[in-house]
Design a protein around this motif. Sequence first.
Motif, short mmCIF file in Angstrom:
data_model
loop_
_atom_site.label_atom_id
_atom_site.label_comp_id
_atom_site.label_asym_id
_atom_site.label_seq_id
_atom_site.Cartn_x
_atom_site.Cartn_y
_atom_site.Cartn_z
N LEU A 255 0.79 -1.42 -0.13
CA LEU A 255 0.10 0.05 0.10
C LEU A 255 0.74 1.34 -0.08
CD1 LEU A 255 -2.48 -1.16 2.89
CD2 LEU A 255 -2.73 -1.49 0.38
N PRO A 256 0.98 1.96 -1.31
CA PRO A 256 1.98 2.94 -1.18
C PRO A 256 1.46 4.36 -0.08
CG PRO A 256 0.76 3.04 -3.25
CD PRO A 256 0.14 1.74 -2.21
N ARG A 257 2.57 5.08 0.32
CA ARG A 257 2.09 6.04 1.31
C ARG A 257 2.99 7.49 0.42
NH1 ARG A 257 4.30 4.14 6.41
NH2 ARG A 257 6.23 4.67 5.80
N PRO A 258 2.31 8.35 0.54
CA PRO A 258 2.74 9.75 0.05
C PRO A 258 4.26 10.02 0.68
CG PRO A 258 0.73 10.28 0.74
CD PRO A 258 1.08 8.94 1.19
N SER A 259 5.25 10.25 -0.16
CA SER A 259 6.65 10.40 0.31
C SER A 259 6.64 11.55 1.24
CB SER A 259 7.57 10.62 -0.83
OG SER A 259 7.32 11.65 -1.67
N ASN A 260 6.04 12.52 1.25
CA ASN A 260 6.22 13.72 2.36
C ASN A 260 5.81 13.02 3.64
OD1 ASN A 260 3.48 13.57 1.34
ND2 ASN A 260 3.22 15.86 1.69
N VAL A 261 5.15 12.15 3.66
CA VAL A 261 4.17 11.59 5.18
C VAL A 261 5.60 10.67 5.78
CG1 VAL A 261 2.37 10.40 6.40
CG2 VAL A 261 1.93 11.81 4.24
N ASP A 262 5.94 11.47 6.42
CA ASP A 262 7.38 10.56 7.16
C ASP A 262 6.94 10.43 8.67
OD1 ASP A 262 7.85 13.25 8.07
OD2 ASP A 262 9.85 13.48 6.92
#
Length: 257
Positions: free
Chosen positions: A243-250
Amino acid sequence: MKSLIVTGGASGLGRAIAKRASQEGFRVGILDVNVDALEETVSTITNSVALVASVTSAEEISAAIAAFGQTPDVWVNNAGIVRFAPLLALSIEDWRSVVEVNLTGTFICSTIVAKAMADRGSGSIVNITSINGISAGTNSGAYGATKSAISLLTQQMSLEWGNLGLRVNSLAPGLIDGGMSEPIYSEPEFRKLRTEKVPLGRLGAEEDIAEAVLFLGSDKASYITGHELVVDGGIINSIIANLPRPSNVDSVGLDEN
Ligand SMILES: NC(=O)c1ccc[n+]([C@@H]2O[C@H](COP(=O)([O-])OP(=O)(O)OC[C@H]3O[C@@H](n4cnc5c(N)ncnc54)[C@H](O)[C@@H]3O)[C@@H](O)[C@H]2O)c1
């Protein structure tokens, strides 16, 4: 000399289990309904015996053990079938045949051989399940339900038969390059897509399963019972990684410090 009987041993995983057992010095009974495939397989495996029987028939299974001439030290419930269809399109006939071979077949074979093993005071049973018995799959409702039920049946048998000297475990293969999955992995596109999902980066080989079955069946696993060994290169534990996660959500949540 130790002995082992594997059901559905004429092809795929069962044949690999029979071959590995033979290499380990076992006398091997290869049990199957497919007479032609059985004869061909037995001709290639040293110290093996063909046992023509259906796991759905108590009479045929008893006769097969009698023909083998000894109660095996290890029994592997490997015979299995799959019928793909969404539940709303699955015929009752297909549902029943999958339940009959996979689940009832495991019950019939296990109870018959367990009585003989109990008379001797020792024995090991290995039930082949599937990661599809742990997680639902595409159009495989009947199959997955039987595999999940076999996992629970394994626990039940280990509970009831431990004090008879028997160990009972299950083994859940993942994406295996062979046997009933051959039509899937002979399609290059699907082979690539599926292989990429496996954390270890490859499909499982039939020999990976055979090696693990021999371990569970052997004295090396003498304190293991009621356990399900998942042999899947890590795929069943990697569902969230798909399940991909936006890269800016760290990070999430307030930092109070
Ligand atoms: N290949 C995979 O990717 C995979 C993955 C997970 C689990 N499994 C499980 O591994 C086991 C072996 O599957 P496989 O991939 O080698 O399939 P396969 O189709 O190559 O072999 C199954 C064998 O079972 C035999 N069989 C069918 N009905 C029988 C009956 N009533 N009595 C006796 N024998 C019977 C068949 O003749 C065949 O030789 C099955 O239980 C399957 O569910 C396979």
